[in-house]
Design a protein around this motif. Structure first.
Motif, mmCIF file in Angstrom:
data_model
loop_
_atom_site.group_PDB
_atom_site.id
_atom_site.type_symbol
_atom_site.label_atom_id
_atom_site.label_comp_id
_atom_site.label_asym_id
_atom_site.label_seq_id
_atom_site.Cartn_x
_atom_site.Cartn_y
_atom_site.Cartn_z
ATOM 1 N N HIS A 285 0.662 -1.200 0.105
ATOM 2 C CA HIS A 285 -0.032 0.055 0.225
ATOM 3 C C HIS A 285 0.693 1.086 -0.124
ATOM 4 N N ALA B 137 0.490 5.115 0.469
ATOM 5 C CA ALA B 137 -0.302 6.504 0.828
ATOM 6 C C ALA B 137 -0.009 7.399 -0.025
ATOM 7 N N GLY B 138 -0.964 8.286 -0.510
ATOM 8 C CA GLY B 138 -0.813 9.343 -1.242
ATOM 9 C C GLY B 138 -0.321 9.299 -2.804
ATOM 10 N N ALA B 139 -0.469 7.949 -3.326
ATOM 11 C CA ALA B 139 -0.299 7.495 -4.643
ATOM 12 C C ALA B 139 -1.063 8.308 -5.633
ATOM 13 N N ARG B 140 -0.638 8.651 -6.972
ATOM 14 C CA ARG B 140 -1.225 9.155 -7.950
ATOM 15 C C ARG B 140 -1.606 8.396 -8.843
#
Length: 128
Positions: free
Chosen positions: A102, A104-107
């Motif tokens: 996982h 976090a903050g993926a675009r």
């Protein structure tokens, strides 16, 4: 729903897999007959670079999916939410580990469709 049938000599490698909720499948897009450097992706209307898509028309014809693991029964792996064709050659299985995988903050780049739009869409024949 789907089923992976693993060669008997590899069945012992499935030990402990049933504790995971999801797995990665690495496979060969066996029906892809050509390679393109730009394609119009499944959820878009503009040409995009092949490496910015999940198209099977990539130079190595490798595919990657995350699927839900339902059960492991001897040399069979029962899965849900599969998005590959029947008889697709499976190259490897790896567990999905949220602590590692996982981000976090993926675009998602050009992919702006909502989850609802994605769930309603079905594949077409353009990549075969």
């Amino acid at each position: 729903r789907g089923e992976l049938v693993i060669r008997p000599e590899y069945a012992s490698g499935l030990a402990d897999l049933d504790g995971f909720s999801h797995i990665y499948l690495l496979y060969l897009f066996h029906q892809a007959e050509r390679t393109e450097m730009k394609v119009i992706p499944f959820m878009d209307e503009s040409p995009r670079g092949i490496f910015a898509t999940r198209s099977p028309l990539r130079p190595n014809h490798l595919g990657l999916s995350i699927v839900e693991l339902a059960a492991v029964e001897e040399n069979r792996v029962l899965i849900r939410n599969i998005d590959i064709l029947d008889k697709t050659p499976l190259l490897d299985i790896k567990p999905y580990v949220a602590a590692f995988d996982h981000v976090a903050g993926a675009r998602s780049g050009w992919m702006t469709k909502s989850v609802t739009e994605v769930e309603k869409r079905r594949a077409d024949e353009r990549f075969i």
